[in-house]
Design a protein around this motif. Sequence first.
Motif, PDB file in Angstrom:
ATOM      1  N   ALA A 103      42.917  33.402  38.867  1.00 52.97           N
ATOM      2  CA  ALA A 103      42.206  32.291  38.243  1.00 52.97           C
ATOM      3  C   ALA A 103      41.493  31.459  39.309  1.00 52.97           C
ATOM      4  CB  ALA A 103      43.177  31.409  37.470  1.00 52.97           C
ATOM      5  N   VAL A 104      40.245  31.095  39.027  1.00 51.64           N
ATOM      6  CA  VAL A 104      39.506  30.213  39.923  1.00 51.64           C
ATOM      7  C   VAL A 104      39.347  28.857  39.254  1.00 51.64           C
ATOM      8  CG1 VAL A 104      38.263  32.064  41.082  1.00 51.64           C
ATOM      9  CG2 VAL A 104      37.272  31.032  39.049  1.00 51.64           C
ATOM     10  N   ALA A 105      39.471  27.811  40.042  1.00 48.42           N
ATOM     11  CA  ALA A 105      39.302  26.463  39.514  1.00 48.42           C
ATOM     12  C   ALA A 105      37.836  26.223  39.177  1.00 48.42           C
ATOM     13  CB  ALA A 105      39.786  25.444  40.534  1.00 48.42           C
ATOM     14  N   VAL A 106      37.599  25.593  38.041  1.00 46.46           N
ATOM     15  CA  VAL A 106      36.236  25.275  37.619  1.00 46.46           C
ATOM     16  C   VAL A 106      35.925  23.840  38.038  1.00 46.46           C
ATOM     17  CG1 VAL A 106      34.658  25.044  35.674  1.00 46.46           C
ATOM     18  CG2 VAL A 106      36.390  26.860  35.667  1.00 46.46           C
ATOM     19  N   PRO A 107      34.910  23.636  38.878  1.00 47.49           N
ATOM     20  CA  PRO A 107      34.570  22.273  39.311  1.00 47.49           C
ATOM     21  C   PRO A 107      34.175  21.383  38.135  1.00 47.49           C
ATOM     22  CG  PRO A 107      33.447  23.932  40.644  1.00 47.49           C
ATOM     23  CD  PRO A 107      34.035  24.654  39.481  1.00 47.49           C
ATOM     24  N   ASP A 108      34.360  20.093  38.301  1.00 41.34           N
ATOM     25  CA  ASP A 108      34.031  19.142  37.238  1.00 41.34           C
ATOM     26  C   ASP A 108      32.565  19.228  36.832  1.00 41.34           C
ATOM     27  OD1 ASP A 108      36.627  18.235  37.276  1.00 41.34           O
ATOM     28  OD2 ASP A 108      36.209  16.485  38.547  1.00 41.34           O
ATOM     29  N   ALA A 115      30.825  28.530  33.506  1.00 40.49           N
ATOM     30  CA  ALA A 115      31.778  29.210  34.378  1.00 40.49           C
ATOM     31  C   ALA A 115      32.068  30.622  33.896  1.00 40.49           C
ATOM     32  CB  ALA A 115      33.073  28.405  34.467  1.00 40.49           C
ATOM     33  N   VAL A 116      32.346  30.787  32.609  1.00 37.61           N
ATOM     34  CA  VAL A 116      32.667  32.124  32.115  1.00 37.61           C
ATOM     35  C   VAL A 116      31.436  33.018  32.125  1.00 37.61           C
ATOM     36  CG1 VAL A 116      32.297  31.715  29.639  1.00 37.61           C
ATOM     37  CG2 VAL A 116      33.993  33.384  30.370  1.00 37.61           C
ATOM     38  N   ALA A 117      30.253  32.426  31.952  1.00 41.43           N
ATOM     39  CA  ALA A 117      29.024  33.221  31.933  1.00 41.43           C
ATOM     40  C   ALA A 117      28.714  33.845  33.279  1.00 41.43           C
ATOM     41  CB  ALA A 117      27.849  32.373  31.468  1.00 41.43           C
ATOM     42  N   ILE A 118      29.252  33.274  34.372  1.00 44.78           N
ATOM     43  CA  ILE A 118      28.969  33.856  35.681  1.00 44.78           C
ATOM     44  C   ILE A 118      30.146  34.629  36.253  1.00 44.78           C
ATOM     45  CG2 ILE A 118      27.196  32.166  36.250  1.00 44.78           C
ATOM     46  CD1 ILE A 118      29.150  30.703  37.979  1.00 44.78           C
ATOM     47  N   MET A 119      31.232  34.749  35.497  1.00 48.18           N
ATOM     48  CA  MET A 119      32.368  35.496  36.025  1.00 48.18           C
ATOM     49  C   MET A 119      32.010  36.960  36.285  1.00 48.18           C
ATOM     50  SD  MET A 119      35.095  33.775  36.747  1.00 48.18           S
ATOM     51  CE  MET A 119      33.958  32.534  37.382  1.00 48.18           C
ATOM     52  N   GLY A 122      27.346  36.997  36.695  1.00 47.38           N
ATOM     53  CA  GLY A 122      26.918  36.308  37.907  1.00 47.38           C
ATOM     54  C   GLY A 122      27.433  36.975  39.166  1.00 47.38           C
ATOM     55  N   VAL A 123      28.719  37.330  39.153  1.00 50.81           N
ATOM     56  CA  VAL A 123      29.299  38.006  40.314  1.00 50.81           C
ATOM     57  C   VAL A 123      28.622  39.358  40.536  1.00 50.81           C
ATOM     58  CG1 VAL A 123      31.403  39.107  41.160  1.00 50.81           C
ATOM     59  CG2 VAL A 123      31.503  36.784  40.266  1.00 50.81           C
ATOM     60  N   THR A 124      28.325  40.063  39.444  1.00 49.81           N
ATOM     61  CA  THR A 124      27.615  41.338  39.562  1.00 49.81           C
ATOM     62  C   THR A 124      26.242  41.134  40.205  1.00 49.81           C
ATOM     63  OG1 THR A 124      28.739  42.276  37.633  1.00 49.81           O
ATOM     64  CG2 THR A 124      26.663  43.295  38.290  1.00 49.81           C
ATOM     65  N   ALA A 125      25.482  40.173  39.687  1.00 58.02           N
ATOM     66  CA  ALA A 125      24.162  39.904  40.260  1.00 58.02           C
ATOM     67  C   ALA A 125      24.278  39.509  41.731  1.00 58.02           C
ATOM     68  CB  ALA A 125      23.472  38.794  39.464  1.00 58.02           C
ATOM     69  N   HIS A 126      25.335  38.770  42.075  1.00 60.20           N
ATOM     70  CA  HIS A 126      25.531  38.327  43.459  1.00 60.20           C
ATOM     71  C   HIS A 126      25.728  39.518  44.382  1.00 60.20           C
ATOM     72  CE1 HIS A 126      27.557  36.611  46.983  1.00 60.20           C
ATOM     73  NE2 HIS A 126      27.100  35.426  46.623  1.00 60.20           N
ATOM     74  N   VAL A 277      32.019  33.567  43.792  1.00 57.80           N
ATOM     75  CA  VAL A 277      32.015  32.536  42.750  1.00 57.80           C
ATOM     76  C   VAL A 277      31.612  31.189  43.338  1.00 57.80           C
ATOM     77  CG1 VAL A 277      33.460  31.247  41.141  1.00 57.80           C
ATOM     78  CG2 VAL A 277      33.688  33.727  41.287  1.00 57.80           C
ATOM     79  N   LYS A 278      32.094  30.884  44.543  1.00 57.35           N
ATOM     80  CA  LYS A 278      31.730  29.620  45.188  1.00 57.35           C
ATOM     81  C   LYS A 278      30.224  29.513  45.389  1.00 57.35           C
ATOM     82  CE  LYS A 278      32.625  26.765  49.280  1.00 57.35           C
ATOM     83  NZ  LYS A 278      33.353  26.668  50.577  1.00 57.35           N
ATOM     84  N   ASP A 279      29.597  30.605  45.853  1.00 56.88           N
ATOM     85  CA  ASP A 279      28.140  30.604  46.001  1.00 56.88           C
ATOM     86  C   ASP A 279      27.458  30.302  44.671  1.00 56.88           C
ATOM     87  OD1 ASP A 279      28.195  31.201  48.695  1.00 56.88           O
ATOM     88  OD2 ASP A 279      27.667  33.316  48.447  1.00 56.88           O
ATOM     89  N   LEU A 280      27.923  30.971  43.618  1.00 59.65           N
ATOM     90  CA  LEU A 280      27.302  30.800  42.303  1.00 59.65           C
ATOM     91  C   LEU A 280      27.465  29.377  41.802  1.00 59.65           C
ATOM     92  CD1 LEU A 280      28.566  34.177  40.844  1.00 59.65           C
ATOM     93  CD2 LEU A 280      26.160  33.618  41.249  1.00 59.65           C
TER      94      LEU A 280
END
Length: 322
Positions: A103-108, A115-119, A122-126, A277-280
Amino acid sequence: MRRIEFDRTGGPDVLTLVERDTPAPGPGELLVRITAAGVNYFDVNQREGAFPVELPHAVGGEGTGTVTAVGEGVHQHAPGDRVAWLGLSGSYADQAIVPAASAVAVPDAITGETAVAIMLQGVTAHYLATSTWPVRPGQTALVHAAAGGVGQLLTQIVKLRGGRVVATVSTEEKAAIARANGADHVIDYSTTDFADATLELLGGRGVDVVYDGVGRSTFAGGLRVLRTRGMLVVYGLSSGPVPPFDLHELNANGSLSVTGPNPGDYLRSPEEFGGRVKDLFTWVGAGDLTVNIGARYPLAEAARAHDDLENRRTTGKLLLIP
């Protein structure tokens, strides 16, 4: 708890909403109340039997929500925290057990839906644009299905890295979406041979890389449109598997390369996953990356979401809302 399962492979109609006992988190685990789950073509592939799973199978590999309980030994998350995850079966649900390490923390500043849309997408595109073929300033990428979830994010990341994008789409509505995401050229492959059109646009030079999530119907044209020592990246097979081909074609047509990236090979540790994920999250927070939620469906309508995805009636990210 409610979740979507299938006990046989087949069409969208095999997806069933079932009631299960709510589990308690064990050591190293979180119990999460899910607020959104992502719908992906991989879920369709599993449902159809292309990737065999043990039956009955709880569907869905990515989600986001709020931690409601933690198991023994969990220190990095607490009840009330917002988290997101990738690679967990059973995310089409209103609650789920999630390994704390996954699990990754979701920033405020980031919404749960973003967040879920880039799991996955987004990670694939990255990793496609930064690792599989690391785009450099001035290079040109052809992005197939550029109005889809991965395609929209991939187009933006290529542009962030200084590249140019030739986008392919199937309708004028999707062409407008590709342009809004920064595509330099847009080709409607339903009316035009995309390889001929691309080579004409670029004066015959060809592109440095083709990012292909379609497969069978675009593979041959993808090879034809590459410049010398270019790479065809086949990361999805929405039109079916690529047929066998003669490897000599790669040699004879410019020392070309073909690769089929496996997500697991680009996410080999929590640190690698977390770094992407941090980059995204950083790009989204800075306004450099826009996430488009294409449609939201009630959890009970997972079959409709699959049908819409398979029949290309959607753009952007599809979500199930419990």
